[in-house]
Scaffold this active site. Structure first.
Site, PDB file in Angstrom:
ATOM      1  N   GLY A   1      34.930 128.921 -58.819  1.00 57.07           N
ATOM      2  CA  GLY A   1      34.116 128.265 -57.798  1.00 57.07           C
ATOM      3  C   GLY A   1      34.884 127.231 -57.006  1.00 57.07           C
ATOM      4  N   SER A   2      34.917 127.355 -55.693  1.00 53.72           N
ATOM      5  CA  SER A   2      35.761 126.476 -54.903  1.00 53.72           C
ATOM      6  C   SER A   2      35.503 126.667 -53.412  1.00 53.72           C
ATOM      7  CB  SER A   2      37.227 126.770 -55.225  1.00 53.72           C
ATOM      8  OG  SER A   2      37.439 128.163 -55.285  1.00 53.72           O
ATOM      9  N   ARG A   3      36.438 126.141 -52.597  1.00 51.84           N
ATOM     10  CA  ARG A   3      36.264 126.181 -51.147  1.00 51.84           C
ATOM     11  C   ARG A   3      37.634 126.176 -50.480  1.00 51.84           C
ATOM     12  NH1 ARG A   3      33.151 121.221 -48.008  1.00 51.84           N
ATOM     13  NH2 ARG A   3      34.681 120.921 -46.357  1.00 51.84           N
TER      14      ARG A   3
END
Length: 228
Positions: free
Chosen positions: A185-187
């Protein structure tokens, strides 16, 4: 096909799951408990495998386009002040990856790596406004033929505890090639010139190395030429 960054955890999970299944099969006499343990173990293995999947993608390279560096959803499109490298205004496009997305980072454009730096930091949720400047992150700048310098930033989220960045200063890179990985999970933020044409919309789902997120803007003189 699975990403190389997942090899150790996949093997470890496989051995743990195999041990749980064997032990439960021979030492757990209650049928519903035995089946329950085995099903949970298999689900864990499937989740790990899907997270580290690395689908093969054939990228049609185009100097006039910037491609999405990751799979996910566009959560930010705005003009901002980029303070680390450019120190001026840029167009920012941010893509949020949920745990179910492919987490491979791919080069959004072909060119030469001009800057590559790792920053330790916090683990705010990836959609937090300050995550771009306060979270653990890596910043990479690529000098491109048509857009000039573009910047993309891998940002760790609340669950992501390790960012892998393959970009090294001075090396030539090709659009769509493997540039790294962010776990759980990240950006990714992309900073582009103000005069480029953004080709995606907020909340749009994009595919890494496939979806065009920006293009070279057609100048008015060029538009006139096309009408003749």
């Amino acid at each position: 096909m699975f990403h190389r960054e997942g090899q150790k955890i996949i093997l470890t999970t496989f051995f743990i799951v195999s041990a749980i299944i064997l032990i439960s099969q021979f030492y757990v006499d209650i049928p519903w408990l035995r089946w329950g343990l085995q099903i949970v173990a298999l689900i864990l293995l499937i989740l790990i495998l899907q997270f580290f999947r690395n689908p093969t993608r054939k990228t049609i390279k185009n100097f006039d386009e910037i491609l999405a560096p990751v799979d996910g959803k566009v959560v930010v499109i705005e003009e901002v002040e980029e303070t680390e490298f450019f120190k001026d205004k840029r167009r920012q496009v941010s893509i949020f990856m949920s745990p179910v997305n492919v987490h491979v980072t791919r080069y959004p454009a072909s060119g030469t790596v001009k800057y590559s730096k790792y920053h330790p930091g916090k683990y705010l949720v990836a959609w937090h406004p300050k995550s771009s400047t306060e979270n653990e992150r890596t910043t990479v700048v690529i000098k491109t033929p048509k857009f000039g310098d573009i910047l993309y930033r891998q940002i760790a989220g609340a669950m992501a505890r390790r960012i892998v960045n393959y970009a090294e200063e001075g090396e030539s890179v090709q659009q769509g090639e493997d540039a790294g990985f962010i776990k759980f999970g990240s950006r990714v933020d992309v900073f582009l010139p103000l005069d480029c044409a953004i080709t995606v919309k907020l909340n749009q789902k994009v595919t890494g190395a496939k979806t065009c997120i920006a293009a070279v803007a057609i100048k008015k003189d060029e538009e006139r030429e096309t009408t003749y």
